[in-house]
Write a protein that holds these residues in place. Structure first.
Motif, mmCIF file in Angstrom:
data_model
loop_
_atom_site.group_PDB
_atom_site.id
_atom_site.type_symbol
_atom_site.label_atom_id
_atom_site.label_comp_id
_atom_site.label_asym_id
_atom_site.label_seq_id
_atom_site.Cartn_x
_atom_site.Cartn_y
_atom_site.Cartn_z
ATOM 1 N N GLN A 1 0.830 -1.195 0.000
ATOM 2 C CA GLN A 1 0.000 0.000 0.000
ATOM 3 C C GLN A 1 0.871 1.255 0.000
ATOM 4 N N ASN A 2 0.242 2.402 -0.243
ATOM 5 C CA ASN A 2 0.984 3.668 -0.333
ATOM 6 C C ASN A 2 1.605 4.084 0.995
ATOM 7 N N ASP A 3 1.010 3.647 2.116
ATOM 8 C CA ASP A 3 1.534 4.051 3.427
ATOM 9 C C ASP A 3 2.668 3.167 3.919
ATOM 10 N N LEU B 1 -2.014 -9.143 2.907
ATOM 11 C CA LEU B 1 -1.575 -10.477 2.517
ATOM 12 C C LEU B 1 -2.786 -11.326 2.177
ATOM 13 N N PHE B 2 -2.800 -11.886 0.988
ATOM 14 C CA PHE B 2 -3.874 -12.795 0.600
ATOM 15 C C PHE B 2 -3.533 -14.200 1.079
ATOM 16 N N ILE B 3 -4.483 -14.828 1.764
ATOM 17 C CA ILE B 3 -4.306 -16.189 2.282
ATOM 18 C C ILE B 3 -5.285 -17.087 1.529
ATOM 19 N N PRO B 4 -4.817 -17.818 0.530
ATOM 20 C CA PRO B 4 -5.739 -18.562 -0.337
ATOM 21 C C PRO B 4 -6.378 -19.777 0.308
ATOM 22 N N TYR B 5 -5.751 -20.289 1.362
ATOM 23 C CA TYR B 5 -6.233 -21.548 1.945
ATOM 24 C C TYR B 5 -5.849 -21.590 3.409
ATOM 25 N N SER B 6 -6.730 -22.125 4.253
ATOM 26 C CA SER B 6 -6.406 -22.276 5.667
ATOM 27 C C SER B 6 -7.204 -23.425 6.248
ATOM 28 N N LYS B 7 -6.915 -23.747 7.472
ATOM 29 C CA LYS B 7 -7.568 -24.850 8.176
ATOM 30 C C LYS B 7 -9.075 -24.649 8.249
ATOM 31 N N THR B 8 -9.493 -23.404 8.432
ATOM 32 C CA THR B 8 -10.927 -23.105 8.551
ATOM 33 C C THR B 8 -11.532 -22.633 7.229
#
Length: 400
Positions: free
Chosen positions: A227-229, A234-241
């Motif tokens: 981002q500019n600041d 972070l994109f998290i494509p897969y997780s336990k839930t």
């Protein structure tokens, strides 16, 4: 990436540094690598009764596709334990009878296995009965005597689980942290070489996003949106839930972004898996035209993801370094115990406790760390949550 060769001098010692992108061998424990599907199928096949009626191949494939890899690995391990016990008892493993399952539970209890472990192993045994169509009319694991056996053990021993030691931020976020390992101390202990840059980025990103180790090892360079600041998402494509892989997002601080970018600049990783093994080879060398011996350090960057055991080893190695550098204060004789208590879950637990200490509630924390319910967040931070609950907020104003 092309080989990168640099020369530096420190304290009169000439050092050549070479960075290579190679396929490092994957470190394995025990048996050779095989897919979680094949391991589970092989384990089930070894236990199946000889007179088993044919089962649906499509049904088996569907059952396997509905499970996460970690779940299939856990079931295979649990089934192997049941198979070994049955062999010692001189009995066939499948189909199981309720009385035999109760005897098995009692045997594991006598060996000190936790109630949560017993419940998981019985659940795994129930899963294989359903997969093989042996749960007719119901699985033997659902029998009242089996449920009562587990309930009795929970009542006698309690159900509290051992929690990973937290790696909290430290610094000025919570003045109550007086000693022990903190994220700040471990970051200060990370060296400025290639391995140290990776370790610092790994720690910083894992804490900010509160990642499980399965999520942390799958982070790719393209998943980070700056981002500019100076911060990033972070994109998290897969997780336990998130078994359906809808995806989720987490926030990364500007400090974490700087550490990640430093690691990327040094390693040349601009796409694909972000955190990989770094091999280090140090040897004496005398390059052509040089009169003095030089130290040649070759850093080899792997192409595959870090393993759970690898991440765990990184945390513990840096913790020992932090202690040796005087960055951590611990009671005499408590070092090894404190290091062993660290695990791949320590950053997630540490962030949870820091958020509770800052006065955030369980619902908000569960949402930030992608839990389906606040119950787990409250379990990790139940002690710190007392300082921000309604009684603490009201009474603190009137009982000074």
């Amino acid at each position: 990436m092309k080989d990168d060769l640099a020369k530096s001098c420190a304290a009169g010692t000439a050092v050549l540094v070479k960075v290579e992108n190679v396929s490092l061998p994957t470190r394995l424990r025990g048996e050779s690598r095989e897919s979680s599907d094949m391991r589970l199928v092989r384990t089930i096949a070894a236990m199946a009764p000889l007179d088993l009626s044919p089962i649906s191949k499509l049904g088996l494939e569907t059952a396997l596709s509905a499970m996460a890899d970690a779940t299939k690995a856990a079931i295979a391990s649990d089934l192997a334990c049941w198979r070994d016990w049955c062999q010692d008892e001189g009995m066939a493993p499948l189909p199981a009878g309720p009385e035999d399952i109760v005897r098995y539970v009692n045997a594991l209890d006598a060996r000190g296995k936790k109630p949560s472990t017993l419940a998981r192993r019985i659940a795994s045994l129930g899963s294989v009965h359903r997969v093989l169509d042996l749960a007719t009319p119901a699985s033997p694991t659902d029998a009242p005597m089996v449920r009562n056996a587990l309930k009795g053990i929970r009542r006698r021993r309690g159900v509290s689980q051992r929690q990973a030691a937290p790696l909290r931020l430290g610094k000025a976020l919570d003045p109550h942290i007086a000693q022990g390992f903190t994220l700040a101390a471990l970051l200060d202990a990370c060296a400025g070489d290639l391995q140290g840059l990776r370790d610092a980025a790994l720690l910083s990103l894992g804490y900010d996003a509160g990642l499980r180790v399965s999520e942390l090892t799958r982070v790719e360079a393209g998943h980070i949106d700056c981002q500019n600041d100076g911060a990033a998402t972070l994109f998290i494509p897969y997780s336990k839930t998130d078994q359906e892989q809808e995806g989720a997002w987490a926030w990364l601080s500007a400090e974490t972004v700087r550490r990640v970018q430093a690691w990327q600049a040094a390693s040349g990783i601009q796409e694909g898996l972000l955190f990989r093994r770094v091999g280090i080879d140090r040897r004496r060398a005398r390059p052509s035209g040089e009169t003095a011996d030089m130290t040649l350090i070759t850093y080899s960057i792997g192409n595959t993801a870090l393993t759970r055991q690898g991440v765990n080893g990184i945390y513990r190695r840096i913790a020992m370094t932090a202690y040796e550098q005087g960055l951590v204060t611990l009671p005499a004789g408590k070092l090894l115990e404190a290091v062993r208590a660290l695990s791949t879950h320590s950053l997630r637990v540490g962030l949870t406790q820091d958020l509770f200490a800052a006065g955030e509630d369980g619902v908000g924390i569960a949402q930030a760390l992608r839990w389906s319910s606040p119950a787990t967040a409250l379990r990790y931070g139940r002690k710190l949550a007392v300082r921000s609950n309604v009684a603490a907020r009201v009474l603190a104003r009137v009982r000074r």
